[in-house]
Design a protein around this motif. Sequence first.
Motif, PDB file in Angstrom:
ATOM      1  N   PHE A  75      37.006  47.584  47.634  1.00 18.81           N
ATOM      2  CA  PHE A  75      36.336  47.030  46.448  1.00 18.81           C
ATOM      3  C   PHE A  75      36.728  45.554  46.355  1.00 18.81           C
ATOM      4  CE2 PHE A  75      36.621  51.612  44.894  1.00 18.81           C
ATOM      5  CZ  PHE A  75      35.276  51.870  45.116  1.00 18.81           C
ATOM      6  N   CYS A 124      30.871  46.078  43.643  1.00 15.62           N
ATOM      7  CA  CYS A 124      32.320  46.068  43.966  1.00 15.62           C
ATOM      8  C   CYS A 124      32.618  45.889  45.445  1.00 15.62           C
ATOM      9  CB  CYS A 124      32.974  47.379  43.549  1.00 15.62           C
ATOM     10  SG  CYS A 124      32.345  48.110  42.066  1.00 15.62           S
ATOM     11  N   ARG A 162      41.362  45.728  32.427  1.00 13.17           N
ATOM     12  CA  ARG A 162      41.897  45.088  33.643  1.00 13.17           C
ATOM     13  C   ARG A 162      42.056  43.564  33.514  1.00 13.17           C
ATOM     14  NH1 ARG A 162      41.019  48.481  38.217  1.00 13.17           N
ATOM     15  NH2 ARG A 162      41.495  50.585  37.483  1.00 13.17           N
ATOM     16  N   ASP A 194      36.936  42.682  43.355  1.00 10.57           N
ATOM     17  CA  ASP A 194      37.925  42.517  42.286  1.00 10.57           C
ATOM     18  C   ASP A 194      39.012  41.499  42.606  1.00 10.57           C
ATOM     19  OD1 ASP A 194      36.728  44.335  40.522  1.00 10.57           O
ATOM     20  OD2 ASP A 194      37.529  46.004  41.706  1.00 10.57           O
TER      21      ASP A 194
HETATM   22  C1  CIR Z   1      39.665  50.797  40.585  1.00  8.66           C
HETATM   23  O1  CIR Z   1      39.862  51.638  39.701  1.00  8.66           O
HETATM   24  O2  CIR Z   1      40.131  49.667  40.537  1.00  8.66           O
HETATM   25  C2  CIR Z   1      38.790  51.158  41.756  1.00  8.66           C
HETATM   26  N1  CIR Z   1      38.966  52.532  42.088  1.00  8.66           N
HETATM   27  C3  CIR Z   1      37.346  50.883  41.447  1.00  8.66           C
HETATM   28  C4  CIR Z   1      37.039  49.415  41.352  1.00  8.66           C
HETATM   29  C5  CIR Z   1      35.590  49.141  41.150  1.00  8.66           C
HETATM   30  N2  CIR Z   1      35.336  47.747  41.185  1.00  8.66           N
HETATM   31  C6  CIR Z   1      34.398  47.122  40.506  1.00  8.66           C
HETATM   32  O3  CIR Z   1      33.736  47.724  39.667  1.00  8.66           O
HETATM   33  N3  CIR Z   1      34.272  45.819  40.683  1.00  8.66           N
END
Ligand code: CIR
Length: 252
Positions: free
Chosen positions: A63, A247, A130, A66
Motif C-alpha cells: 500500500f 493505495c 492515522r 501511504d
Molecule cells: C492499513 O491498515 O494501513 C492497511 N492494511 C491498509 C492501507 C490502505 N491504504 C490506503 O487506503 N491508502
Amino acid sequence: MFTHAICRKPGLNFSHGLTTVQGVKPEYALMMTQHDAYVDALKKLGLQVEVLEPLGEFPDAYFVEDAAIVTAELAIVTRPGAKARRGEAPALEPVLAKYRPIAHIEAPGKLDGGDVLIIGHHALIGVSERSNPEGAEQLGELLEAKGYAWTAVPVAEGLHFKSSVNWVGGKYLLVTEDFAGMDELEGFRQIVVDPAETYSANVLWINGTLLIPKGYPLTRKKLEALGQPIVELDTSEARKMDGGLTCMSLRF
Ligand code: CIR
C-alpha cells in the motif's frame, strides 16, 4: 497527466497486515493475480511503472500510497500513523530520490498518503485516526511553499480520507454519504455513492480513465454518466486488508 507510478509487490506475509475485516481469509495467489492486473492497467494507460520487491517485515508495504506524497515539485516521505508501518516510509526514500527532491513529515506529525487528495493546486488533507493535525500542517506548509492551497478535512468515518472521497475528473468528487455536503468540499460537484457500495468510493483517475473496483454496479452507473472510459479491477483481496485502488500506487 501522470507519466510514472511506483508500486510494490505484496509479500507472502501480506495477510499479516493491519485490517479491521474479520472472518475472511486473504489468498496470496489471488492477491498476486489482482496486483499484476492492476500494474498492467496502469501500464496500458501509458504509465512507466516501477514495481518494487516486497518489504520483508512490513506486510502492508504494497500500500505504497501511504508512505509518500509525490507532486510535480517534490516527494514528501510521510510518517505513517500506524507504528507497525512507520518503517515503510524511509525504505521508499531512495526510490523517490531518483525522481524528486525529498522532504519529510517529522514527529510529532503523523500522516498517511491515503489521507491526501491533491486536485490541481489544492490539497485536501484528512485528519484521521492515522493522520494528525501536526502532520496535516507540516504537509500544508511544504505545499504552500510550492504554490498550493490546502484544507484540513476531519475524517470521522473510514480508515483514510480517500477511503471515502476521490476526484473523478473536472469539478467532480465521488463521495460517501458521510462526506456529502461537507463545507470543506465546497466548490466541487459531488457524486454520492449508494450506502450499499461505500467501498467503491475508492476509485482512481488515470489520465482520463477511471479505474473502479469490480462488483459495484450502482457506482459504475453513476460514473458512466461522466462519459469517461471505465476499467473495472478486482480488488477483493486488498479489500480484506482495508485497501483499495488508490493505495497500491504512487502516481506522478
Ligand atoms: C492499513 O491498515 O494501513 C492497511 N492494511 C491498509 C492501507 C490502505 N491504504 C490506503 O487506503 N491508502
